[in-house]
Scaffold this motif. Structure first.
Motif, PDB file in Angstrom:
ATOM      1  N   GLN A 641     -70.656  80.920  61.970  1.00  0.00           N
ATOM      2  CA  GLN A 641     -71.250  82.348  61.976  1.00  0.00           C
ATOM      3  C   GLN A 641     -71.669  82.665  60.742  1.00  0.00           C
ATOM      4  O   GLN A 641     -72.960  83.260  60.443  1.00  0.00           O
ATOM      5  CB  GLN A 641     -70.252  83.467  62.857  1.00  0.00           C
ATOM      6  CG  GLN A 641     -70.082  83.146  64.152  1.00  0.00           C
ATOM      7  CD  GLN A 641     -69.121  84.361  64.825  1.00  0.00           C
ATOM      8  OE1 GLN A 641     -68.445  84.521  64.049  1.00  0.00           O
ATOM      9  NE2 GLN A 641     -69.204  84.273  66.171  1.00  0.00           N
ATOM     10  N   GLY A 642     -70.871  82.529  59.764  1.00  0.00           N
ATOM     11  CA  GLY A 642     -71.155  82.941  58.307  1.00  0.00           C
ATOM     12  C   GLY A 642     -72.074  82.223  57.633  1.00  0.00           C
ATOM     13  O   GLY A 642     -73.009  82.833  57.151  1.00  0.00           O
ATOM     14  N   VAL A 645     -75.693  83.269  59.025  1.00  0.00           N
ATOM     15  CA  VAL A 645     -76.075  84.695  58.613  1.00  0.00           C
ATOM     16  C   VAL A 645     -76.389  84.350  56.990  1.00  0.00           C
ATOM     17  O   VAL A 645     -77.516  84.899  56.517  1.00  0.00           O
ATOM     18  CB  VAL A 645     -74.832  85.646  58.614  1.00  0.00           C
ATOM     19  CG1 VAL A 645     -75.253  86.732  57.820  1.00  0.00           C
ATOM     20  CG2 VAL A 645     -74.675  86.072  59.880  1.00  0.00           C
ATOM     21  N   MET A 676     -76.328  94.267  60.179  1.00  0.00           N
ATOM     22  CA  MET A 676     -75.870  94.267  61.462  1.00  0.00           C
ATOM     23  C   MET A 676     -77.153  94.363  62.623  1.00  0.00           C
ATOM     24  O   MET A 676     -77.201  93.653  63.443  1.00  0.00           O
ATOM     25  CB  MET A 676     -74.871  95.224  61.823  1.00  0.00           C
ATOM     26  CG  MET A 676     -74.082  95.224  63.188  1.00  0.00           C
ATOM     27  SD  MET A 676     -72.971  96.463  63.433  1.00  0.00           S
ATOM     28  CE  MET A 676     -71.661  95.937  62.351  1.00  0.00           C
ATOM     29  N   SER A 677     -78.044  95.057  62.179  1.00  0.00           N
ATOM     30  CA  SER A 677     -79.068  95.368  63.114  1.00  0.00           C
ATOM     31  C   SER A 677     -80.124  94.315  62.967  1.00  0.00           C
ATOM     32  O   SER A 677     -81.131  94.023  64.047  1.00  0.00           O
ATOM     33  CB  SER A 677     -79.992  96.537  62.760  1.00  0.00           C
ATOM     34  OG  SER A 677     -80.427  96.364  61.245  1.00  0.00           O
ATOM     35  N   MET A 679     -78.767  91.157  63.550  1.00  0.00           N
ATOM     36  CA  MET A 679     -77.940  90.068  63.886  1.00  0.00           C
ATOM     37  C   MET A 679     -78.453  89.361  65.373  1.00  0.00           C
ATOM     38  O   MET A 679     -78.609  90.074  66.493  1.00  0.00           O
ATOM     39  CB  MET A 679     -76.755  90.447  64.382  1.00  0.00           C
ATOM     40  CG  MET A 679     -75.696  90.299  63.021  1.00  0.00           C
ATOM     41  SD  MET A 679     -75.576  88.580  62.390  1.00  0.00           S
ATOM     42  CE  MET A 679     -74.365  87.971  63.533  1.00  0.00           C
ATOM     43  N   THR A 681     -77.627  86.812  68.506  1.00  0.00           N
ATOM     44  CA  THR A 681     -76.265  86.296  69.266  1.00  0.00           C
ATOM     45  C   THR A 681     -75.987  85.113  68.733  1.00  0.00           C
ATOM     46  O   THR A 681     -76.990  84.120  68.772  1.00  0.00           O
ATOM     47  CB  THR A 681     -76.461  86.534  70.701  1.00  0.00           C
ATOM     48  OG1 THR A 681     -77.016  87.973  70.967  1.00  0.00           O
ATOM     49  CG2 THR A 681     -75.471  86.038  71.425  1.00  0.00           C
ATOM     50  N   ILE A 682     -74.693  84.475  68.208  1.00  0.00           N
ATOM     51  CA  ILE A 682     -74.607  83.413  67.674  1.00  0.00           C
ATOM     52  C   ILE A 682     -73.783  82.571  68.673  1.00  0.00           C
ATOM     53  O   ILE A 682     -72.629  83.258  69.067  1.00  0.00           O
ATOM     54  CB  ILE A 682     -73.972  83.201  66.263  1.00  0.00           C
ATOM     55  CG1 ILE A 682     -74.807  83.800  65.484  1.00  0.00           C
ATOM     56  CG2 ILE A 682     -73.561  82.010  66.188  1.00  0.00           C
ATOM     57  CD1 ILE A 682     -74.447  83.917  64.022  1.00  0.00           C
TER      58      ILE A 682
END
Lengths: 734, 146
Positions: A641-642, A645, A676-677, A679, A681-682
């Motif tokens: 996930q990181g 991003v 966050m806005s 993001m 879905t991972i």
């Protein structure tokens, strides 16, 4: 010699029969110390990024850097010579040790080893990859010694005793002794030459999503990062560097308003009673985030300042691309000759910019220097280098320099550098007080060791069946290893072409060349290093070949991976997870890419919507990963996930340009990151494997950019051959 | 000297000036280092605290503005540091990676939590370079059920 961050993980043969102890564990009593809390410690050496350490002129770790400690109170602590920067290494390594110790997860604590000298380097996604087997062996050695101590105590055969939940049990009589009760006796025994590892079928902790040991302290303010260190009588320092790379301070400012200035050559330090006062004395903290002109300091501009400019770098890169000099990094067959026999030839040139690390914790370092001892607290990936640097500045022997590694508020490769630590020791030497140096955010952006720019020319020649008969790739980029003096300038650099060589695809003839770029911009290792750009180049170009031959990019890759079942399985898993064959909503598009980084194969399917010339929305990312045996699946998911991003911010907006020797970015307001806005879905799928573990921290990054760019092409018909996709949208906040 | 109420404790704080930002008063003078410096320009949110229950970036808030108000930092989320529902949810879902942004993230989340939100549709503006956002969202929703 090619130097990159790549290292081989222990291979399957070593796993089967390599049960000799890791270096540092010798069957000698001297290897055991009674610990401060009573009981004993097993000392051993974890290799970390060992080959890299050697390349840097620092001995690879052979000395003790890690410990398993059993207290007489049965407390078990795994002390690790590296650092925790969010990757979960401290917990992952403790998990491995706890498995072999046959204890429950709740019985184990993890800490960073407080003892120097430490030559361990945290980098290259190596914590689990390179330390897995040594740590299992160390844990097994401790368990066997505790069992031996119990059998001696009872006067029974060792074969009738077994370990269970932090105790040793005598099977026939069910007598029990705790590890704590056995610790002192065990410390007098020799460790076994060949520890017996727990068989796969009996593993209890490895592979489980255990809660990491640093979680609670990271939710209540108790985790101490470098920037949080406070010493009695400490003063607070900050620095301002010359507003141009290569500039120097023309004259040392006069001390004023209780602020002491220290001339550091390329920077001025202000020392005050609190951080804000030090920042203010440097002209920081303005509403606009400060500017290069603040503070009223006089700087000497280097004569080549005008040449330190992105426009100049681009021209230089184009010249090298056309005329060389280049070095051959990989030659298979005869790629240039094969072109003439092919039916279709396609070529393209790609580029990526410099990038900042932008760790949220700015660089900092705290030093207490006395005439005979230097103690350092720092968020560092390279405690050993810090120790050596401090010894050189102070004239103290290595043994008189102690480095305490704190938590790192992000590392990302930036904290493999010692520049801030060197400055802090210099300031401590000048002012003779305990001091904490904190870089203002502006300095962090202006004096990063940037991810290097890179330009890549690719040419693919296809036969009538669309097989790749010739692949020619020329990569022009500055060499990190050369700039740091690990290799000669202009020499071959395996790190620069990581991700461009040893591709998994069926290609009859290939030639990969590296053209060293002379840019003077300071560069360094950025999460996933060379693969961060080469995967974008290669996977975008594969997509171009698929499109040129009217093939589905997933199916085209499948064809090219016909002889590579490992990659094929990862690709298929990502395609399935990402619903590659399912119908897309209106305005949506998908892209796919796959890359290997530090032994780990990751494929991603990126789905976007609303793509235009000025932006897009990343809806979802499906990520499949094969990293061998998964130690902690939850940590691995977090790292994927990181990584996604991280790759997403860089691909959409990340860029640093240079003009008149100054970087274009001062603060986050012009260096947009994913929020966050933004993001997607991972979803992450970890492929089951019993192979030795490979890296987790970095491999999530590289496939994102090409998968995104490939989706963008499907959506818009625009082939993004340079990153970021939307440089004009890089503002964030007010 | 100013009088501040931090995490319920009224204290006299010796400040170098009344303009010094609350961030540095908390970190360097009071010694509450859970509140972090990230950007100094109210963009990243690492320095977020609660002022009378509302989230506020402390890097550009003068200490003067805090006088007579109730300041809450991450150290004040719960007496034992583990029992606030947000803290429980954060640990259960293993939200932090490097953890540096999480103090500010938690304080922003706390304002939503205190308002009775169930977490749906919440967008927090804080930056997390490690990319923990998906888990932050899930943890806010989980906390609302704890």
């Amino acid at each position: 010699m090619a130097i990159g961050l790549m290292e081989a993980a222990p291979n399957a043969e070593q796993m089967q029969e390599g049960l000799s102890l890791p270096s540092g564990i010798k069957p000698s009593r001297r290897q055991f110390l009674v610990s401060a809390t009573g009981g004993f410690m097993l000392q051993f050496c974890l290799p970390g990024l060992s080959r890299f350490a050697s390349a840097a002129g620092v001995p690879a770790p052979t000395a003790i850097n890690s410990y398993i400690q059993i207290g007489t109170d049965s407390r078990i602590t795994v002390l690790f010579g590296g650092c925790e920067l969010g990757q979960g290494a401290m917990s992952g390594l403790a998990q491995i040790a706890a498995e072999e110790l046959m204890v429950e997860w709740t019985q184990v604590k993890s800490a960073l080893a407080p003892l120097g000298p430490i030559t361990y380097i945290t980098g290259g996604s190596s914590a689990i990859r390179n330390n897995y087997l040594p740590l299992r062996q160390a844990g097994a050695a401790v368990r066997m010694m505790l069992i031996r101590a119990a059998s001696n105590h009872w006067g029974v055969s060792v074969n009738q005793c077994y370990a269970n939940n932090g105790t040793v049990i005598d099977a026939p009589t069910k007598r029990v002794l705790t590890y704590g009760a056995l610790a002192l006796a065990a410390s007098k025994l020799a460790p076994p030459a060949k520890p017996t590892l727990i068989p796969d079928a009996a593993l209890r902790l490895i592979g489980k999503p255990l809660v990491r040991l640093d979680m609670a302290d990271k939710t209540n303010g108790r985790a101490i990062y470098g920037i949080d260190v406070r010493l009695p009588g400490m003063v607070y320092a900050a620095v301002r560097h010359a507003p141009m790379l290569g500039g120097t301070l023309a004259s040392t400012p006069t001390n004023r308003n209780g602020v002491t200035f220290v001339n550091l050559g390329t920077a001025v330090a202000a020392v005050a009673g609190d951080t804000h006062s030090a920042f203010s004395a440097l002209g920081e903290g303005d509403d606009d985030g400060g500017g290069s002109g603040g503070g009223g300091f006089k700087w000497t501009t280097p004569p080549n300042a005008a040449q330190i400019a992105s426009t100049v770098f681009a021209t230089q890169a184009a010249t090298i691309m056309k005329q060389g000099p280049v070095l051959e990094s990989e030659v298979v067959g005869s790629a240039l000759a094969a072109k003439s026999t092919s039916t279709t030839t396609i070529d393209a040139t790609y580029s990526v910019p410099y990038l900042a690390h932008a760790c949220l914790e700015v660089l900092n370092c705290t030093v207490n220097l006395t005439p005979t001892f230097c103690e350092i607290w720092a968020p560092t990936q390279v405690a050993g280098w810090a120790q050596a640097a401090a010894a050189a500045i102070t004239g103290l022997p290595l043994a008189a320099v102690k480095v305490n590694v704190t938590y790192l508020g992000g590392g990302l490769g930036r904290k493999l550098e010692t520049d801030c630590i060197v400055q802090a020791v210099q300031i401590a030497k000048a002012i003779k007080k305990p001091v904490k140096l904190t870089w203002p955010r502006q300095e962090d952006f202006q004096r990063d060791k940037y991810r290097p720019m890179a330009v890549s020319y690719l040419r693919g020649s296809l036969d009538s069946s669309h097989n790749i008969v010739a692949w020619w790739n020329r990569v022009v980029t500055p060499s990190i290893s050369a700039q740091k003096g690990f290799i000669t300038a202009g020499a071959e650099d395996g790190g620069a072409v990581e991700g461009a060589v040893t591709l998994p695809y069926a290609m009859v003839n290939r030639l990969v060349e590296f053209g060293p770029h002379p840019s003077p911009v300071p560069i360094g290792w950025w999460r996933s290093v060379g693969v961060s750009y080469n995967a974008f180049f290669v996977e975008s170009f594969i997509d171009e070949l698929a499109h040129a031959t009217s093939q589905d990019p997933y199916q085209y890759r499948r064809r090219l991976l016909v002889n590579n079942p490992r990659f094929l399985a990862v690709l298929d898993a990502a395609a399935e997870l990402g619903g590659w064959n399912t119908t897309l909503a209106n305005g949506h598009a998908r892209g796919i890419a796959i890359a290997e980084t530090f032994g780990t194969v990751v494929a991603q399917v990126v789905e976007i919507s609303g793509a235009s010339a000025t932006g897009l929305r990343v809806v979802s990312v499906a990520c499949a990963v094969d990293l061998g045996r998964a130690i902690n699946p939850d940590s691995i998911e977090a790292q994927m996930q990181g990584g996604i991003v991280h790759g997403m911010g860089a691909a959409l907006w990340g860029h640093i340009t240079f003009a008149n020797a100054a970087a274009s970015v001062q603060n986050f307001n012009t260096y947009r990151l994913v929020k966050m806005s933004d993001m997607p879905t991972i979803k992450v799928k970890i492929l089951p494997s019993t192979n030795p573990p490979s890296g987790a921290g970095e491999p999530g990054v590289p496939p994102f950019a090409p998968a995104l760019a490939n989706a963008y092409f499907r959506a818009t018909g625009i082939r993004a051959r340079s990153l970021p996709l939307f440089p004009a949208a890089s503002h964030m906040g007010d | 000297m100013v009088t501040l109420t931090i995490n319920g404790v009224v204290q006299e704080v010796n400040v170098p000036s009344n303009e010094i930002p609350m961030l540095w008063v908390l970190r360097d003078i009071v010694g509450l280092t859970g509140t972090k410096y990230g950007c100094g320009i109210e963009v990243c949110g690492a320095c977020t605290i609660l002022v009378d229950g509302s989230p506020r970036k402390s890097c550009q808030m003068s200490v003067n503005e805090g006088v007579g108000r109730s300041i809450t930092t991450v150290e004040g989320l719960s007496p034992d540091g583990v029992s606030h529902p947000l803290q429980k949810a954060w640990v259960q879902l293993q939200v932090p990676q490097c953890g540096y942004c999480q103090s500010g993230m938690l304080m922003s989340a706390c304002a939503h939590y205190n308002s009775g939100s169930n977490g749906d549709g919440i967008e927090i503006d804080n930056l997390c370079v490690c990319g923990t956002y998906q888990r932050v969202k899930q943890a806010i929703q989980l906390a609302a059920t704890l």
